[in-house]
Design an enzyme around this catalytic site. Structure first.
Site, PDB file in Angstrom:
ATOM      1  N   HIS A 104       0.863  -1.177   0.000  1.00  0.00           N
ATOM      2  CA  HIS A 104       0.000   0.000   0.000  1.00  0.00           C
ATOM      3  C   HIS A 104       0.904   1.232   0.000  1.00  0.00           C
ATOM      4  CE1 HIS A 104      -2.494  -3.042   2.103  1.00  0.00           C
ATOM      5  NE2 HIS A 104      -3.550  -2.395   1.635  1.00  0.00           N
ATOM      6  N   GLU A 235     -10.587  -6.381  -5.299  1.00  0.00           N
ATOM      7  CA  GLU A 235     -10.516  -7.474  -4.328  1.00  0.00           C
ATOM      8  C   GLU A 235     -11.819  -7.562  -3.526  1.00  0.00           C
ATOM      9  OE1 GLU A 235      -7.968  -8.500  -0.307  1.00  0.00           O
ATOM     10  OE2 GLU A 235      -6.932  -7.588  -2.008  1.00  0.00           O
ATOM     11  N   GLU A 271      -9.026 -13.188  -2.538  1.00  0.00           N
ATOM     12  CA  GLU A 271      -8.423 -13.616  -1.278  1.00  0.00           C
ATOM     13  C   GLU A 271      -9.310 -14.710  -0.680  1.00  0.00           C
ATOM     14  OE1 GLU A 271      -7.469 -11.872   3.157  1.00  0.00           O
ATOM     15  OE2 GLU A 271      -6.944 -10.622   1.420  1.00  0.00           O
ATOM     16  N   HIS A 274     -11.309 -14.184   2.440  1.00  0.00           N
ATOM     17  CA  HIS A 274     -12.512 -13.382   2.231  1.00  0.00           C
ATOM     18  C   HIS A 274     -13.648 -14.243   1.672  1.00  0.00           C
ATOM     19  CE1 HIS A 274      -9.978  -9.424   1.760  1.00  0.00           C
ATOM     20  NE2 HIS A 274      -9.888  -9.963   2.963  1.00  0.00           N
ATOM     21  N   ASP A 299      -4.632 -13.456  -3.501  1.00  0.00           N
ATOM     22  CA  ASP A 299      -3.989 -13.160  -2.219  1.00  0.00           C
ATOM     23  C   ASP A 299      -3.987 -14.447  -1.411  1.00  0.00           C
ATOM     24  OD1 ASP A 299      -3.321 -10.581  -2.671  1.00  0.00           O
ATOM     25  OD2 ASP A 299      -4.584  -9.703  -1.133  1.00  0.00           O
ATOM     26  N   ASP A 310     -11.377 -12.521   9.707  1.00  0.00           N
ATOM     27  CA  ASP A 310     -10.275 -12.452   8.754  1.00  0.00           C
ATOM     28  C   ASP A 310      -8.943 -12.557   9.481  1.00  0.00           C
ATOM     29  OD1 ASP A 310      -8.869 -12.136   6.451  1.00  0.00           O
ATOM     30  OD2 ASP A 310      -9.417 -10.051   6.103  1.00  0.00           O
TER      31      ASP A 310
END
Length: 426
Positions: A104, A235, A271, A274, A299, A310
């Site tokens: 990021h 995502e 991901e 998720h 991911d 998570d």
């Protein structure tokens, strides 16, 4: 560039030692980067990437406890520690033997008191990153912007009810896209962590979705304007931190993109942790995204089904990695995406070598999954069984259904051919 102290002293470059014993944990026992499978090297099928935020910015803090991971690169002023962190990261990438990393914008450089200061910080640190990339050959798999942590984004970024917050997010993404071009990123990810709602009573869903779509359209235009050659990815996640997030799962995102005419500009970064939060199986969203030609990257993490939140654990289940890699092989690979370890060591794993052990275990798990997937595909047993199951669609009325030329009248005629007479006779 001045020489830097070694952060992982005593740890050599990780080697492939298939006959190593059970107590030998600082080596690959299954991941052989140069091994060729189905005409492609293992490292090219897997395209491993290390994430910056968990591995080098993570502190081990959680909602119930203070930081436990005291890293040597976090000493000094914010900018001094940012530079140390970068050198530590590239030492780690090199010793582990991966060719990609992800970050990021606010992982790479500290946020300033103004956007201008934040941008200057990012420029200075990415200058160092560019030098390290040139020296090592390590590349950026993807860049993303942190549009969720700062308090300004408490009501979202692209879906915020205050247009000035949306404008700030747009300016942040503009800089992020410029950094992606500067560093040669192969992808750019959007994660809408706060693009959703906690209460429907104060939310105009239609307006927020439209604003988010227009935000993405602005990003597409700027990407084209600056000549950025990378894949845009979204995502999905169903919840956390919002009660409901608009990018709930693969099908929600695909439907959104198609509704707003954005499907040609985006693919999905799935991901699996998720996916399970959305109530699906581990491989579900990977398979669904691939089916629609929308799987761009993964991911690579997992969670604990008994916890239901998570947890970003390293993937260690060979059944899961086998199904992921079978899908990846069947679609011809993940490039320009990859397998990014969006995973963190547990807060009890305080030793620096634990970072290596966690990544090594996950890479070996994916290597085993890849070999399993290759065997499944090459022996053709499951493929043949699936083909036989749908064999009625290869001729006659089934072929017409397959190519879209069948009519309901023909359905009726076919029914009487197969089952002549009255319902009672059937």
């Amino acid at each position: 560039m001045a020489a830097q102290a070694e952060f992982f002293a005593g740890i050599p470059k990780i080697s492939y030692l298939p006959n190593a014993g059970a107590r030998d944990v600082m080596c690959f026992k299954h991941y052989n980067a140069e091994e060729v499978l189905m005409g492609r090297r293992m490292e090219d099928w897997l395209r491993f990437s290390v994430c910056y935020w968990h591995s080098f910015c993570g502190t081990g803090a959680d909602p119930f406890g203070f930081p436990t991971l005291h890293r040597p690169w976090n000493e000094g002023t914010p900018m001094e520690s940012a530079k140390k962190r970068l050198h530590a990261a590239f030492e780690f990438f090199t010793k582990l033997g991966v060719k990609y990393y992800t970050f990021h914008d606010r992982d790479m450089a500290p946020e300033g008191s103004t956007l201008e200061e934040s941008n200057r910080n990012l420029d200075e640190i990415t200058d160092v990153a560019l030098q390290l990339q040139s020296q090592t050959g390590i590349k950026v798999l993807w860049v993303t912007c942190n549009l969720f942590a700062h308090q300004r984004y408490m009501n979202g970024a692209a879906t915020n009810p205050d247009c000035h917050v949306l404008a700030f997010a747009g300016a942040q993404v503009k800089k992020g896209l410029e950094i992606a071009k500067k560093l040669g990123a192969e992808n750019f990810v959007f994660w809408g962590g706060r693009e959703g709602f906690l209460s429907i009573h104060n939310t105009d869903v239609a307006a927020e979705l439209k604003h988010m779509a227009n935000f993405f359209k602005m990003a597409v235009k700027y990407k084209e304007k600056i000549g950025l050659k990378c894949q845009f990815l979204i995502e999905p996640k169903p919840k956390e931190p919002c009660r409901h997030q608009y990018d709930y799962d693969a099908m929600s995102v695909i439907g959104f993109l198609k509704h707003y005419g954005l499907e040609s500009h985006f693919k999905l970064n799935i991901e699996p942790n998720h996916t399970t939060l959305a109530g699906h199986s581990y491989e579900h969203d990977i398979v669904m995204a691939s089916t629609f030609g929308m799987l761009g990257s993964v991911d690579s993490n997992t969670g604990s089904s008994d916890l239901g939140w998570d947890t970003d654990q390293f993937p260690m289940d060979i059944r899961d990695t086998t199904l992921v890699m079978k899908t990846v092989i069947e679609q011809g690979g993940l490039q320009p995406g990859g397998l990014n370890f969006d995973a963190k060591v547990r807060r009890e794993s305080t030793d620096l070598e634990d970072l290596f052990i966690a990544h090594i275990g996950a890479m070996d798990t994916f290597a085993r999954g890849l070999r399993n997937a290759v065997r499944i595909i090459e022996d053709g047993l499951i493929t043949g069984m699936v083909k036989e199951r749908y064999s009625s669609f290869s001729h006659g009325i089934g072929q017409k259904v397959e190519d879209g030329s069948a009519t309901l009248e023909e359905m009726e005629v076919d029914n009487f051919k197969i089952c002549p007479g009255t319902t009672d006779e059937k």
